[in-house]
Design an enzyme around this catalytic site. Sequence first.
Site, PDB file in Angstrom:
ATOM      1  CG  HIS A 157      -1.799  -1.177   1.398  1.00  0.00           C
ATOM      2  ND1 HIS A 157      -3.138  -1.423   1.020  1.00  0.00           N
ATOM      3  CD2 HIS A 157      -1.540  -2.439   2.127  1.00  0.00           C
ATOM      4  CE1 HIS A 157      -3.172  -2.600   1.452  1.00  0.00           C
ATOM      5  NE2 HIS A 157      -2.554  -3.272   1.872  1.00  0.00           N
ATOM      6  CB  SER A 278      12.093  22.349 -15.117  1.00  0.00           C
ATOM      7  OG  SER A 278      11.313  23.447 -15.414  1.00  0.00           O
ATOM      8  CE  LYS A 284      10.763  19.277 -11.031  1.00  0.00           C
ATOM      9  NZ  LYS A 284       9.660  19.671 -11.506  1.00  0.00           N
ATOM     10  CD  GLU A 291       7.789  12.085 -15.305  1.00  0.00           C
ATOM     11  OE1 GLU A 291       7.487  12.553 -14.224  1.00  0.00           O
ATOM     12  OE2 GLU A 291       8.577  12.571 -16.143  1.00  0.00           O
TER      13      GLU A 291
END
Length: 459
Positions: A157, A278, A284, A291
């Site tokens: 979980h 970024s 970043k 992804e």
Amino acid sequence: MTKKLWGGRFTGKTDPLMEQFNASIVFDKQMWRVDLSGSQAYARALERAGLLTAAEAEQIVDGLEQVAGEWARGEFTIVEGDEDIHTANERRLTELIGSVAGKLHTGRSRNDQVATDVRLWLREEIAHLRRHQRDLIATAVERAAEEIDILMPGYTHLQPAQPVRWSHWLLSHVWAWQRDASRLDELAARVNVMPLGSGALAGNPFAIDRVRLAEDLGFAGITYNSMDGVSDRDFIAEFLFWAALTMIHLSRLAEDLIVYSSHEFGFVTLADAYSTGSSLMPQKKNPDALELLRGKSGRSMGQLTGLMATLKGLPSTYNKDLQEDKEPLFDAVTSLSGSLQIACGVLSTLAINPPFMRAALVPEMLATDLAEYLVRKGVPFRDAHHVAGAAVQMAELQGIPLSELDLTDLQKLHGAFDADVADVWSFERSVERRDVDGGSSQRSVLAQIAHLRTWLAGG
Ligand code: ARG
């Protein structure tokens, strides 16, 4: 206007948009090599059946090789009327060798031709994919062997559950990939059968030797029903399922690593080679490779669903709907090829941060071990679980870690607690106690590595 291969009975002109709508050359041209090899083998079959003289067959085979040269050198020019790769190659052959080219399609239909081409094409692609998948597995297995001593929290979980070896986590993904690889081997056998000789639907009328033809093309066997032969796309659906499931597995690895690479976890750092920055926030470093693995899995599932929907309502044998099988197939192959290689690159360059993993291990993750301690003293597990839960609560109330509870306090919860309870508070010992086959002890993880190495050595 160029003459259409099927133009005999048509008098009206095709709507130019229809021409474009109907054409598959823009995508099926990538099958040029197998289309030509299939035709060369078919010319030999016609020769053996007495439909072509040796000289004619030679001319056709050589002409097709010339066409291959044009494709290979990037010199093949697609012209108006080249509806698909089959018509384009035959049109060019006719230009090169003249009217004898018209004998090549004797007894053959584009229906059995396309079904054969796709199988030939996919067979090669599967071999490449299989190698990429093997490389990924080998990379992960060697990494697991090297980093076997590193411990990290295991989650259920996404909540801290029990300590495990980092290698045990890594291998949990590898086993899924190993199943994917065996599934690929199994479906490859079903791809490798030859429909050529099925004609349009009713079979070839010229007694060509299909078994010999299949041997020439490296097929393991032939299809046994011509109507099935031209309409069967199960092998594509199966491949797309394999692709979707393989992508799902890569996606789950990606998701774990995205979480583990976040600032909050800090367990791993993705190499610069697989991250991007970024355009706005200078600090970043984004896990784009991961992804994309996660994102592409969605598209892959869509391709499977799309093809199944195309197939479900089709009347018997060939329908043009079947032309819709290629774009999802080609796209899935490209996507899988990239994804497997990227996943391998990510895994082989990923830096791990064992102190952060260690710091995330908290004594509460040994609450189960505390209950097991009591079990070893003869306390029924249900009671032991309850007592350990009460201990967690007691530590919480005192504002201290579970491992710092006084023995006297523990003894208030159960008389079976003794000084040796101190042994519970070791993450290493917790992991080592899980020494069953498949568990996270060092012996168990080494056994997994040995199994996988044996499997890798077998192909
Ligand atoms: N381009 C077609 C396809 O991909 C080839 C088969 C065409 N057959 C036909 N009867 N129109 O399915």
